[in-house]
Design a protein around this motif. Structure first.
Motif, PDB file in Angstrom:
ATOM      1  N   ILE A 106      -1.749 -66.818  36.201  1.00 54.97           N
ATOM      2  CA  ILE A 106      -2.549 -66.078  37.165  1.00 54.97           C
ATOM      3  C   ILE A 106      -3.078 -64.842  36.447  1.00 54.97           C
ATOM      4  CG2 ILE A 106      -2.549 -64.802  39.346  1.00 54.97           C
ATOM      5  CD1 ILE A 106      -0.135 -66.587  40.187  1.00 54.97           C
ATOM      6  N   HIS A 107      -4.407 -64.696  36.398  1.00 54.36           N
ATOM      7  CA  HIS A 107      -5.018 -63.491  35.817  1.00 54.36           C
ATOM      8  C   HIS A 107      -5.604 -62.680  36.958  1.00 54.36           C
ATOM      9  CE1 HIS A 107      -7.362 -60.725  33.467  1.00 54.36           C
ATOM     10  NE2 HIS A 107      -6.851 -61.225  32.348  1.00 54.36           N
ATOM     11  N   LEU A 108      -5.160 -61.444  37.083  1.00 43.96           N
ATOM     12  CA  LEU A 108      -5.505 -60.610  38.228  1.00 43.96           C
ATOM     13  C   LEU A 108      -6.694 -59.684  37.984  1.00 43.96           C
ATOM     14  CD1 LEU A 108      -1.851 -59.838  39.327  1.00 43.96           C
ATOM     15  CD2 LEU A 108      -3.470 -61.396  40.435  1.00 43.96           C
ATOM     16  N   GLY A 109      -7.590 -60.076  37.099  1.00 42.75           N
ATOM     17  CA  GLY A 109      -8.856 -59.372  36.963  1.00 42.75           C
ATOM     18  C   GLY A 109      -8.986 -58.478  35.754  1.00 42.75           C
ATOM     19  N   ASP A 110     -10.245 -58.098  35.513  1.00 41.30           N
ATOM     20  CA  ASP A 110     -10.679 -57.384  34.319  1.00 41.30           C
ATOM     21  C   ASP A 110     -10.423 -58.208  33.066  1.00 41.30           C
ATOM     22  OD1 ASP A 110     -11.735 -55.402  35.850  1.00 41.30           O
ATOM     23  OD2 ASP A 110     -10.297 -53.859  35.297  1.00 41.30           O
TER      24      ASP A 110
ATOM     25  N   TYR B 202       3.580 -57.964  31.283  1.00 43.84           N
ATOM     26  CA  TYR B 202       3.133 -59.089  32.098  1.00 43.84           C
ATOM     27  C   TYR B 202       4.305 -59.445  32.998  1.00 43.84           C
ATOM     28  CZ  TYR B 202       5.818 -62.042  28.837  1.00 43.84           C
ATOM     29  OH  TYR B 202       6.814 -62.613  28.078  1.00 43.84           O
ATOM     30  N   ALA B 203       4.115 -60.400  33.887  1.00 46.05           N
ATOM     31  CA  ALA B 203       5.205 -60.827  34.758  1.00 46.05           C
ATOM     32  C   ALA B 203       5.410 -62.330  34.622  1.00 46.05           C
ATOM     33  CB  ALA B 203       4.909 -60.470  36.211  1.00 46.05           C
ATOM     34  N   VAL B 204       6.638 -62.756  34.890  1.00 46.98           N
ATOM     35  CA  VAL B 204       6.979 -64.176  34.908  1.00 46.98           C
ATOM     36  C   VAL B 204       7.622 -64.474  36.257  1.00 46.98           C
ATOM     37  CG1 VAL B 204       8.385 -65.998  33.893  1.00 46.98           C
ATOM     38  CG2 VAL B 204       7.300 -64.300  32.411  1.00 46.98           C
TER      39      VAL B 204
ATOM     40  N   VAL C 176       3.864 -57.450  43.374  1.00 46.58           N
ATOM     41  CA  VAL C 176       3.928 -57.641  41.930  1.00 46.58           C
ATOM     42  C   VAL C 176       2.635 -57.146  41.290  1.00 46.58           C
ATOM     43  CG1 VAL C 176       4.183 -59.294  40.041  1.00 46.58           C
ATOM     44  CG2 VAL C 176       5.394 -59.675  42.198  1.00 46.58           C
ATOM     45  N   ASN C 177       2.770 -56.207  40.383  1.00 47.84           N
ATOM     46  CA  ASN C 177       1.685 -55.815  39.502  1.00 47.84           C
ATOM     47  C   ASN C 177       2.234 -56.002  38.091  1.00 47.84           C
ATOM     48  OD1 ASN C 177      -0.107 -54.445  37.771  1.00 47.84           O
ATOM     49  ND2 ASN C 177      -0.670 -52.982  39.349  1.00 47.84           N
ATOM     50  N   PRO C 178       1.643 -56.921  37.304  1.00 47.25           N
ATOM     51  CA  PRO C 178       2.176 -57.174  35.963  1.00 47.25           C
ATOM     52  C   PRO C 178       1.879 -56.067  34.964  1.00 47.25           C
ATOM     53  CG  PRO C 178       0.171 -58.422  36.287  1.00 47.25           C
ATOM     54  CD  PRO C 178       0.492 -57.761  37.613  1.00 47.25           C
ATOM     55  N   GLY C 179       1.132 -55.039  35.358  1.00 46.43           N
ATOM     56  CA  GLY C 179       0.705 -54.017  34.414  1.00 46.43           C
ATOM     57  C   GLY C 179      -0.487 -54.525  33.629  1.00 46.43           C
ATOM     58  N   SER C 180      -0.668 -54.020  32.442  1.00 46.25           N
ATOM     59  CA  SER C 180      -1.805 -54.427  31.607  1.00 46.25           C
ATOM     60  C   SER C 180      -1.318 -54.984  30.274  1.00 46.25           C
ATOM     61  CB  SER C 180      -2.735 -53.237  31.344  1.00 46.25           C
ATOM     62  OG  SER C 180      -3.742 -53.585  30.414  1.00 46.25           O
ATOM     63  N   VAL C 181      -1.944 -56.094  29.855  1.00 46.24           N
ATOM     64  CA  VAL C 181      -1.596 -56.679  28.552  1.00 46.24           C
ATOM     65  C   VAL C 181      -2.320 -55.977  27.408  1.00 46.24           C
ATOM     66  CG1 VAL C 181      -0.983 -58.967  29.428  1.00 46.24           C
ATOM     67  CG2 VAL C 181      -3.347 -58.505  28.748  1.00 46.24           C
ATOM     68  N   SER C 182      -3.284 -55.093  27.714  1.00 47.26           N
ATOM     69  CA  SER C 182      -4.031 -54.458  26.628  1.00 47.26           C
ATOM     70  C   SER C 182      -4.131 -52.939  26.706  1.00 47.26           C
ATOM     71  CB  SER C 182      -5.452 -55.038  26.553  1.00 47.26           C
ATOM     72  OG  SER C 182      -6.199 -54.655  27.687  1.00 47.26           O
TER      73      SER C 182
ATOM     74  N   ILE D 214       1.992 -64.197  34.905  1.00 47.79           N
ATOM     75  CA  ILE D 214       1.047 -63.357  35.638  1.00 47.79           C
ATOM     76  C   ILE D 214       0.594 -62.234  34.713  1.00 47.79           C
ATOM     77  CG2 ILE D 214       0.702 -61.951  37.703  1.00 47.79           C
ATOM     78  CD1 ILE D 214       3.669 -63.687  38.220  1.00 47.79           C
ATOM     79  N   ILE D 215      -0.726 -62.152  34.509  1.00 45.20           N
ATOM     80  CA  ILE D 215      -1.274 -61.127  33.624  1.00 45.20           C
ATOM     81  C   ILE D 215      -2.438 -60.430  34.313  1.00 45.20           C
ATOM     82  CG2 ILE D 215      -0.539 -62.178  31.451  1.00 45.20           C
ATOM     83  CD1 ILE D 215      -3.247 -63.469  31.192  1.00 45.20           C
ATOM     84  N   SER D 216      -2.796 -59.272  33.784  1.00 47.44           N
ATOM     85  CA  SER D 216      -3.929 -58.535  34.342  1.00 47.44           C
ATOM     86  C   SER D 216      -4.482 -57.594  33.290  1.00 47.44           C
ATOM     87  CB  SER D 216      -3.482 -57.734  35.572  1.00 47.44           C
ATOM     88  OG  SER D 216      -4.610 -57.194  36.247  1.00 47.44           O
ATOM     89  N   ASP D 217      -5.715 -57.187  33.529  1.00 47.39           N
ATOM     90  CA  ASP D 217      -6.343 -56.105  32.774  1.00 47.39           C
ATOM     91  C   ASP D 217      -6.281 -56.312  31.261  1.00 47.39           C
ATOM     92  OD1 ASP D 217      -7.125 -54.029  34.939  1.00 47.39           O
ATOM     93  OD2 ASP D 217      -5.098 -54.674  35.486  1.00 47.39           O
ATOM     94  N   SER D 218      -6.774 -57.472  30.821  1.00 46.91           N
ATOM     95  CA  SER D 218      -6.837 -57.740  29.376  1.00 46.91           C
ATOM     96  C   SER D 218      -8.050 -57.062  28.747  1.00 46.91           C
ATOM     97  CB  SER D 218      -6.857 -59.251  29.101  1.00 46.91           C
ATOM     98  OG  SER D 218      -7.831 -59.906  29.878  1.00 46.91           O
ATOM     99  N   HIS D 219      -9.067 -56.750  29.517  1.00 46.50           N
ATOM    100  CA  HIS D 219     -10.227 -55.971  29.073  1.00 46.50           C
ATOM    101  C   HIS D 219     -10.804 -56.453  27.741  1.00 46.50           C
ATOM    102  CE1 HIS D 219     -10.412 -52.953  32.247  1.00 46.50           C
ATOM    103  NE2 HIS D 219      -9.099 -53.093  32.317  1.00 46.50           N
ATOM    104  N   GLY D 220     -10.985 -57.760  27.625  1.00 46.55           N
ATOM    105  CA  GLY D 220     -11.641 -58.317  26.446  1.00 46.55           C
ATOM    106  C   GLY D 220     -10.748 -58.506  25.237  1.00 46.55           C
ATOM    107  N   ASN D 221      -9.448 -58.254  25.367  1.00 47.03           N
ATOM    108  CA  ASN D 221      -8.520 -58.407  24.241  1.00 47.03           C
ATOM    109  C   ASN D 221      -7.439 -59.409  24.637  1.00 47.03           C
ATOM    110  OD1 ASN D 221      -6.615 -58.225  22.234  1.00 47.03           O
ATOM    111  ND2 ASN D 221      -6.620 -55.987  22.151  1.00 47.03           N
TER     112      ASN D 221
END
Length: 160
Positions: free
Chosen positions: A31-35, A142-144, A125-131, A6-13
């Protein structure tokens, strides 16, 4: 064993997403939770498995839904970016939407701060941001979610 990243908020990176996919083994779904900012095709190439997307507040031209319900193992999971549910001000509306959809898990992004808790009987669950992490240590997260053969679900926040 079912393994979901589970990932979120990659913002182009997507550099950290590549690292995650190299690190995690036997991933069945992402699962990508947006942005994601228009990088759906690149993410599909990196992950090589089933992917679910929702639309974030920065995904201006995406056709992804604002929210969705997934069934994984014995779980019904409400997924959204969170901005339509006011998650910057609390998770009451998010939990209400999860309950309305008969879900036992609610996943969201938007705040860039990881969360793995239980609120009103709903696993949050909020995985935080990968970027662009915003929690105190500013490390990308991220979350698993692992579901064993007996249906037991284990969700953990991980550092990239």
């Amino acid at each position: 064993m079912i393994n979901v990243v589970i990932i979120s908020d990659s913002h182009g990176n997507l550099d950290n997403v590549r690292k995650i996919m190299e690190k995690e083994q036997n991933v069945h779904q992402v699962i990508h939770l947006g942005d994601l900012i228009g990088q759906e095709m690149q993410l599909k190439e990196i992950c090589g498995c089933e992917i679910s997307f929702v639309k974030g507040n920065c995904d201006y031209y995406a056709d992804n839904p604002v929210s969705d319900v997934l069934e994984i193992g014995a779980n019904r999971i409400f997924i959204t970016h969170g901005h339509h549910y006011g998650v910057n001000f609390g998770i009451d509306r998010l939990c209400y939407a999860a309950k309305e959809n008969q879900c036992n898990i609610a996943m969201y992004g938007h705040t860039h701060v990881p969360d793995n808790s239980v609120y009103g009987g709903i696993i949050i669950v909020n995985p935080g941001s990968v970027s662009q992490p915003r929690q105190l240590n500013h490390k990308p997260t991220y979350a698993v979610m692992k579901i064993d053969d007996d249906g037991k679900t284990d969700i953990r926040i991980q550092y990239v």
